[in-house]
Design a protein around this motif. Structure first.
Motif, PDB file in Angstrom:
ATOM      1  N   GLU A  33       0.815  -1.216   0.000  1.00 10.19           N
ATOM      2  CA  GLU A  33       0.000   0.000   0.000  1.00 10.19           C
ATOM      3  C   GLU A  33       0.851   1.269   0.000  1.00 10.19           C
ATOM      4  O   GLU A  33       0.407   2.326  -0.468  1.00 10.19           O
ATOM      5  CB  GLU A  33      -0.917  -0.008   1.225  1.00 10.19           C
ATOM      6  N   ARG A  65      -5.331  -8.899  -2.541  1.00  6.63           N
ATOM      7  CA  ARG A  65      -6.293  -7.805  -2.546  1.00  6.63           C
ATOM      8  C   ARG A  65      -5.570  -6.452  -2.553  1.00  6.63           C
ATOM      9  O   ARG A  65      -5.969  -5.520  -3.248  1.00  6.63           O
ATOM     10  CB  ARG A  65      -7.201  -7.914  -1.319  1.00  6.63           C
ATOM     11  N   ALA A  66      -4.480  -6.364  -1.782  1.00  5.10           N
ATOM     12  CA  ALA A  66      -3.713  -5.113  -1.737  1.00  5.10           C
ATOM     13  C   ALA A  66      -3.088  -4.806  -3.099  1.00  5.10           C
ATOM     14  O   ALA A  66      -3.067  -3.651  -3.545  1.00  5.10           O
ATOM     15  CB  ALA A  66      -2.632  -5.205  -0.669  1.00  5.10           C
ATOM     16  N   LYS A  69      -5.717  -3.519  -5.548  1.00  8.36           N
ATOM     17  CA  LYS A  69      -6.166  -2.160  -5.250  1.00  8.36           C
ATOM     18  C   LYS A  69      -5.063  -1.119  -5.463  1.00  8.36           C
ATOM     19  O   LYS A  69      -5.322   0.084  -5.408  1.00  8.36           O
ATOM     20  CB  LYS A  69      -6.673  -2.080  -3.807  1.00  8.36           C
ATOM     21  N   SER A  70      -3.847  -1.572  -5.718  1.00 10.05           N
ATOM     22  CA  SER A  70      -2.718  -0.646  -5.828  1.00 10.05           C
ATOM     23  C   SER A  70      -2.709   0.077  -7.171  1.00 10.05           C
ATOM     24  O   SER A  70      -2.862  -0.539  -8.230  1.00 10.05           O
ATOM     25  CB  SER A  70      -1.400  -1.412  -5.656  1.00 10.05           C
ATOM     26  N   ASP A  71      -2.486   1.395  -7.126  1.00 11.99           N
ATOM     27  CA  ASP A  71      -2.366   2.179  -8.358  1.00 11.99           C
ATOM     28  C   ASP A  71      -1.035   1.923  -9.060  1.00 11.99           C
ATOM     29  O   ASP A  71      -0.902   2.201 -10.259  1.00 11.99           O
ATOM     30  CB  ASP A  71      -2.494   3.672  -8.042  1.00 11.99           C
ATOM     31  N   LYS A  78      -1.461  -7.569 -11.753  1.00 13.75           N
ATOM     32  CA  LYS A  78      -2.797  -7.860 -11.228  1.00 13.75           C
ATOM     33  C   LYS A  78      -3.320  -9.173 -11.803  1.00 13.75           C
ATOM     34  O   LYS A  78      -3.934  -9.977 -11.088  1.00 13.75           O
ATOM     35  CB  LYS A  78      -3.750  -6.709 -11.565  1.00 13.75           C
ATOM     36  N   ARG A 179     -16.624  -7.634  -8.068  1.00 12.15           N
ATOM     37  CA  ARG A 179     -15.163  -7.758  -8.071  1.00 12.15           C
ATOM     38  C   ARG A 179     -14.537  -6.744  -9.022  1.00 12.15           C
ATOM     39  O   ARG A 179     -13.509  -6.140  -8.718  1.00 12.15           O
ATOM     40  CB  ARG A 179     -14.762  -9.183  -8.443  1.00 12.15           C
ATOM     41  N   ASP A 182     -14.733  -3.393  -7.190  1.00  8.06           N
ATOM     42  CA  ASP A 182     -13.853  -3.311  -6.019  1.00  8.06           C
ATOM     43  C   ASP A 182     -12.405  -3.048  -6.416  1.00  8.06           C
ATOM     44  O   ASP A 182     -11.687  -2.303  -5.741  1.00  8.06           O
ATOM     45  CB  ASP A 182     -13.931  -4.597  -5.202  1.00  8.06           C
ATOM     46  N   PHE A 183     -11.977  -3.679  -7.517  1.00  2.98           N
ATOM     47  CA  PHE A 183     -10.575  -3.581  -7.911  1.00  2.98           C
ATOM     48  C   PHE A 183     -10.361  -2.730  -9.163  1.00  2.98           C
ATOM     49  O   PHE A 183      -9.229  -2.598  -9.631  1.00  2.98           O
ATOM     50  CB  PHE A 183     -10.007  -4.986  -8.150  1.00  2.98           C
ATOM     51  N   ASP A 184     -11.464  -2.175  -9.712  1.00  2.00           N
ATOM     52  CA  ASP A 184     -11.383  -1.339 -10.905  1.00  2.00           C
ATOM     53  C   ASP A 184     -10.644  -2.058 -12.030  1.00  2.00           C
ATOM     54  O   ASP A 184      -9.657  -1.567 -12.589  1.00  2.00           O
ATOM     55  CB  ASP A 184     -10.683  -0.013 -10.593  1.00  2.00           C
TER      56      ASP A 184
END
Length: 415
Positions: A33, A65-66, A69-71, A78, A179, A182-184
């Protein structure tokens, strides 16, 4: 020592504290993160595989999950974590026309149905399409008990605690939408073998949502509406061995792109047979076990396939049924393994060939065969047994014979 209050983690930080990261999953989440650059994520996931260490071989745990969600995480990273240990082959084996049509249909935003006889590689192709067009996918195999709740979701009992409560349960399509949100990410849901279920019954609300993209599929317990999104692909497969497209509900053919996975050219089919034999039989031959003549085995596959799919020219009988070439990979795996073990068929490779057909080919033929077809299946393998004397195909023919006798007893015509 790293601590959770640090603003960012450099590559040097995570390398220096790798032992801590291996022991404490929460520190890995924090490092992901607060990573200073993409190289930190690549080191933790690609090189050190800490997601597998802490989350296990499959599933989406806190580490994955982290990452999702990471940019900083790339699409490839991913895709790696969400499909960790996915064994889908990279090489696409379906005919080029099928591949092109399916890709175009997905690009237009249409849900896709891959239909055709058993053994044509529909499920594998569906997974390959999913990995090409999205970051991740889920595979759901239909059952006769499926309802619209399995697709869209609904209210279900929550038996946890000391009292009975009810909560919203997402179906496989609404779960895929959730899903992706949530994760785009682009996400695909595969509905496999949907002809096992009542298609009209399970797809009713989904048809409405496809026609009206703003139509709410379901609302979560948190009040979040779930609607179909452009970044969610739907791919279905259906076995059409004993049905035709005309027998389907018109609703599905209007709303889905219908892609037939059936006709392999002679050359492409033969390349498949060569590939299977090279991968599984040649290895056994090179290990010192009794030699299986590869060209002769290819000839057997070819005659078996043509006899089933095109019929017998000598008797002017047409096809027995439609049957795909992918089944023969299981045959070659069986032969390769069984002729490489002294406790199995090391001294009798010809028997292994017959047992492989009895184990993998004939049961799949009988699964959808009508009474007249069963008799033809038995005769087909009697003829092949005469043609290929080095292989004992009587177990395959005898299995069909026993099935025929059972059918005759049910009809009251067997003495």
């Amino acid at each position: 020592m790293m601590n959770d209050s640090e603003d960012s983690y450099s590559l040097e930080d995570v390398k220096k504290n790798l032992n801590v990261l291996r022991e404490v999953p929460g520190r890995v989440v924090n490092a992901i993160e607060n990573a200073a650059e993409e190289r930190v994520l690549d080191y933790l996931i690609r090189e050190q595989q800490l997601d597998t260490l802490h989350d296990g071989k499959r599933g989406i745990g806190q580490i994955r999950r982290a990452v999702l969600k990471s940019d900083l995480a790339s699409e490839d990273l991913k895709r790696l974590v969400i499909t960790r240990n996915d064994n889908t082959p990279e090489t696409v084996l379906v005919p080029d026309e099928v591949y092109r049509n399916a890709k175009v249909a997905l690009k237009t935003g249409k849900p896709v149905v891959l239909y055709g006889p058993t053994g044509t590689g529909k499920t594998t192709f569906a997974k390959q399409l999913a990995l090409e067009h999205s970051i991740g996918y889920s595979l759901n195999t239909a059952t006769p008990s499926w309802t619209a709740k399995d697709i869209i979701g609904g209210i279900g009992p929550n038996l946890s605690g000391h009292r009975l409560n009810y909560q919203t349960e997402l179906g496989c399509v609404s779960e895929a939408v959730k899903r992706s949100e949530d994760f785009d990410i682009d996400y695909t849901v595969i509905l496999d073998e949907i002809t096992r279920a009542d298609i009209s019954k399970i797809f009713g609300p989904l048809y409405t949502a496809i026609e009206n993209p703003q139509q709410e599929l379901i609302e979560t317990d948190d009040g979040e509406p779930i609607t179909l999104k452009e970044n969610v692909n739907i791919i279905c497969t259906m076995n059409m061995s004993d049905r035709t497209v005309n027998e389907l509900d018109n609703a599905i053919t209007r709303r889905f792109a219908m892609i037939e996975v059936d006709q392999y050219s002679d050359d492409s089919r033969r390349r498949l047979f060569e590939k299977f034999i090279d991968e599984h039989i040649e290895k056994a031959n090179s290990s010192g076990s009794p030699q299986i003549e590869e060209s002769r085995l290819r000839e057997l596959f070819e005659m078996d396939y043509l006899g089933i799919n095109e019929g017998n020219d000598q008797t002017s009988q047409g096809p027995i049924m439609r049957f795909g070439p992918m089944h023969y990979e299981d045959v070659t795996k069986f032969i390769g393994e069984s002729t490489n073990d002294p406790a199995l068929y090391l001294d009798n490779p010809g028997e292994a060939v017959g047992q492989a057909f009895r184990t993998y080919i004939v049961p799949r033929l009988l699964n959808s065969a009508a009474f007249p077809q069963i008799e033809r299946i038995e005769n087909h393998y009697r003829e092949l047994n005469d043609e290929f004397g080095e292989y004992d195909l009587t177990p395959a023919a005898d299995l069909a014979k026993r099935e025929l006798e059972a059918e005759q007893r049910q009809l009251g015509s067997y003495e």
